[in-house]
Design a protein around this motif. Structure first.
Motif, PDB file in Angstrom:
ATOM      1  N   LYS A   1      45.633  38.047  46.263  1.00 53.49           N
ATOM      2  CA  LYS A   1      47.008  37.863  46.741  1.00 53.49           C
ATOM      3  C   LYS A   1      47.836  39.137  46.688  1.00 53.49           C
ATOM      4  O   LYS A   1      48.888  39.215  47.337  1.00 53.49           O
ATOM      5  N   THR A   2      47.389  40.121  45.902  1.00 52.58           N
ATOM      6  CA  THR A   2      48.184  41.332  45.723  1.00 52.58           C
ATOM      7  C   THR A   2      47.295  42.573  45.818  1.00 52.58           C
ATOM      8  O   THR A   2      46.056  42.494  45.694  1.00 52.58           O
ATOM      9  N   TYR A   3      47.947  43.699  45.999  1.00 52.73           N
ATOM     10  CA  TYR A   3      47.255  44.992  46.012  1.00 52.73           C
ATOM     11  C   TYR A   3      46.521  45.222  44.703  1.00 52.73           C
ATOM     12  O   TYR A   3      45.363  45.665  44.687  1.00 52.73           O
ATOM     13  N   GLU A   4      47.154  44.896  43.577  1.00 46.56           N
ATOM     14  CA  GLU A   4      46.550  45.117  42.268  1.00 46.56           C
ATOM     15  C   GLU A   4      45.280  44.282  42.085  1.00 46.56           C
ATOM     16  O   GLU A   4      44.267  44.768  41.556  1.00 46.56           O
ATOM     17  N   GLN A   5      45.309  43.032  42.531  1.00 44.20           N
ATOM     18  CA  GLN A   5      44.121  42.187  42.441  1.00 44.20           C
ATOM     19  C   GLN A   5      42.983  42.750  43.299  1.00 44.20           C
ATOM     20  O   GLN A   5      41.809  42.712  42.899  1.00 44.20           O
ATOM     21  N   LEU A   6      43.339  43.279  44.457  1.00 39.57           N
ATOM     22  CA  LEU A   6      42.326  43.851  45.344  1.00 39.57           C
ATOM     23  C   LEU A   6      41.666  45.066  44.694  1.00 39.57           C
ATOM     24  O   LEU A   6      40.438  45.230  44.775  1.00 39.57           O
ATOM     25  N   VAL A   7      42.458  45.906  44.039  1.00 38.18           N
ATOM     26  CA  VAL A   7      41.911  47.081  43.353  1.00 38.18           C
ATOM     27  C   VAL A   7      40.895  46.658  42.289  1.00 38.18           C
ATOM     28  O   VAL A   7      39.789  47.209  42.197  1.00 38.18           O
ATOM     29  N   VAL A   8      41.247  45.668  41.486  1.00 40.32           N
ATOM     30  CA  VAL A   8      40.346  45.189  40.425  1.00 40.32           C
ATOM     31  C   VAL A   8      39.063  44.612  41.034  1.00 40.32           C
ATOM     32  O   VAL A   8      37.945  44.901  40.568  1.00 40.32           O
ATOM     33  N   MET A   9      39.207  43.820  42.079  1.00 38.80           N
ATOM     34  CA  MET A   9      38.039  43.185  42.680  1.00 38.80           C
ATOM     35  C   MET A   9      37.100  44.222  43.281  1.00 38.80           C
ATOM     36  O   MET A   9      35.875  44.136  43.132  1.00 38.80           O
ATOM     37  N   ARG A  10      37.649  45.236  43.947  1.00 37.96           N
ATOM     38  CA  ARG A  10      36.796  46.256  44.553  1.00 37.96           C
ATOM     39  C   ARG A  10      36.098  47.101  43.490  1.00 37.96           C
ATOM     40  O   ARG A  10      34.976  47.579  43.703  1.00 37.96           O
ATOM     41  N   PHE A  11      36.746  47.289  42.330  1.00 33.73           N
ATOM     42  CA  PHE A  11      36.077  47.999  41.237  1.00 33.73           C
ATOM     43  C   PHE A  11      34.805  47.264  40.825  1.00 33.73           C
ATOM     44  O   PHE A  11      33.738  47.868  40.660  1.00 33.73           O
ATOM     45  N   PHE A  12      34.890  45.934  40.682  1.00 33.42           N
ATOM     46  CA  PHE A  12      33.724  45.170  40.234  1.00 33.42           C
ATOM     47  C   PHE A  12      32.678  45.012  41.340  1.00 33.42           C
ATOM     48  O   PHE A  12      31.486  44.891  41.049  1.00 33.42           O
ATOM     49  N   VAL A  13      33.107  45.015  42.611  1.00 30.04           N
ATOM     50  CA  VAL A  13      32.130  45.054  43.696  1.00 30.04           C
ATOM     51  C   VAL A  13      31.317  46.342  43.586  1.00 30.04           C
ATOM     52  O   VAL A  13      30.082  46.332  43.679  1.00 30.04           O
ATOM     53  N   GLY A  14      32.003  47.466  43.368  1.00 28.40           N
ATOM     54  CA  GLY A  14      31.314  48.742  43.234  1.00 28.40           C
ATOM     55  C   GLY A  14      30.388  48.786  42.037  1.00 28.40           C
ATOM     56  O   GLY A  14      29.246  49.254  42.130  1.00 28.40           O
TER      57      GLY A  14
END
Length: 440
Positions: free
Chosen positions: A120-133
């Motif tokens: 829902k937010t930019y911050e959540q997206l940053v965290v999710m992409r870190f764990f995808v990586g």
């Protein structure tokens, strides 16, 4: 079907001349055990990764307020997660069975890709992409080591080509999927089209992981594959020994001393990292140039046209790898691609050129990007006598390339400077003129 496949194999010289029927049967079986999972896993990795850029230009930017250089920081979060575990991952691969470790990691990145659909937010997206990586770390560096551990030297180029083109194909399909999702699924069940893209990616990813558990044969010296007889396992190891490939001896205290004492390790890592830098414009800079012209290219058209550089990479990889196997020369396609990079990046630095020439330059850089599997095969041949050093070299080059992919775009390719990216093209040209095709 068997007759058709035999004719294709003959036309493409899939098997080196003089190979016995017994060996051909084994290589066919290896191709079916090693390549399908490796290619599909690498494909879905890039499908998941490249989905972000396609989603960005398809509504995510506005929905999550991703203005300024936020796309760079989101990509940086992915890169941080991706680079921290590269070398440790291949050390794990030396010690533990690949058919369990690699698919298990793939399950995790599939779940985090699914989570990206519901941020829902930019911050959540940053965290999710870190764990995808982080969870996708093992995919490329692990698979490229396995693929280059099963084949004779004259067979490596073709197999590396088929494995590696899963990268541009994944990026191409992501563009087509996003265009379809934006057109047909936007606001379906209350979800925007870009969110559906990540859901679709997950649906594709999870079954591939289970395929790995079932068919992937691990390393030749320790394989327990139910699909290979003991005679075939012995023949597979004999083939490699005749080519000068030594089996893995496992982890030991001397591994990093051997890496640091090998000039081959430094040389191959340097060439691979430089080449990855030179071909960066075929990805984000190209799609952002298209996106900067909304009067010419709508959202769906941007997603579709942006796949042309990936198509060029696919064709380039196949042509150059097959050529290098048949000719027995890796250096010729590498020099040709270096010349393409010099010309293309130079004209893009000038920028005030006809759009047709810009398209030609971006497509040429895409073709040159297809030289990576030639370099990988060359690296495998050059470090044939030490399996552990080879594994670390593959991980090190990819780590350094990803670190450059993390740091350099923030400085040379900031999204706020799109589409001209003058600093970025100057940076690439400076590398080109210091190394030059003769430096390869």
């Amino acid at each position: 079907m068997a007759g058709f496949l035999s004719r294709v194999a003959a036309a493409t010289r899939w098997f080196p001349a003089g190979m016995s029927q017994e060996e051909r049967k084994l290589v066919r079986k290896l191709d079916m055990l090693v390549l399908p999972y490796a290619c599909l896993s690498f494909f879905v990795k890039y499908l998941d990764v490249s989905a972000l850029t396609n989603a960005y230009v398809s509504g995510m930017k506005d929905d999550l307020n991703l203005y300024g250089d936020r796309l760079n920081y989101i990509n940086a979060a992915y890169e941080v997660g991706y680079v921290v575990f590269q070398i440790p991952s291949n050390l794990i691969l030396i010690k533990y069975p690949a058919q369990y470790y690699l698919p298990f990691a793939e399950l995790f990145w599939g779940f985090f890709t699914l989570g990206t659909a519901f941020v829902k937010t930019y911050e959540q997206l940053v965290v999710m992409r870190f764990f995808v990586g982080l969870s996708a770390t093992s995919c490329y560096v692990g698979l490229v080591h396995i693929v280059n551990s099963w084949y004779r030297k004259p067979e490596l180029g073709r197999r590396n080509a088929l494995f590696w083109i899963a990268n541009p194909l994944g990026q191409m399909i992501a563009g087509y999927l996003q265009a379809a999702a934006y057109t047909n699924l936007n606001n379906h069940h209350g979800l925007q089209g870009w969110r559906w893209l990540f859901i679709i990616c997950t649906i594709i990813t999870i079954p591939v992981a289970f395929l790995g558990f079932f068919v992937f044969p691990d390393m030749p010296e320790r394989t327990k594959s139910r699909f290979l007889s003991e005679e075939e396992k012995t023949l597979a190891r004999k083939r490699l020994s005749e080519e000068g490939f030594t089996p893995s001896t496992g982890l030991s205290k001397t591994i990093f001393k051997r890496v640091l004492g090998s000039w081959h390790a430094y040389a191959f890592v340097l060439v691979l990292v430089i080449f990855c830098q030179q071909t960066y414009p075929q990805s984000n800079p190209f799609i952002l140039w298209l996106d900067s012209q909304p009067d010419k290219y709508g959202v769906a058209l941007v997603n579709n046209i942006s796949t042309v550089t990936h198509a060029a990479s696919t064709v380039g990889a196949l042509v150059m790898c097959f050529y290098s196997d048949i000719r027995g020369s890796r250096i010729e396609p590498i020099i040709f691609s270096g010349i393409l990079c010099i010309f293309s990046n130079l004209v893009l630095t000038i920028w005030k050129i006809p759009d047709g020439l810009k398209f030609f330059a971006y497509i040429s850089i895409g073709w040159a990007y297809g030289t990576i599997p030639v370099l990988i095969a060359w690296t495998a041949e050059g470090i044939a006598t030490d399996s552990e050093v080879r594994a670390i070299v593959f991980a090190t080059y990819n780590t350094l390339s990803e670190i450059c992919g993390l740091v350099v775009p923030l400085v040379a390719w900031p999204t706020s400077k799109a589409p001209q990216f003058r600093g970025g093209f100057i940076w690439v040209c400076s590398i080109l003129f210091h190394s030059g095709p003769e430096g390869y």
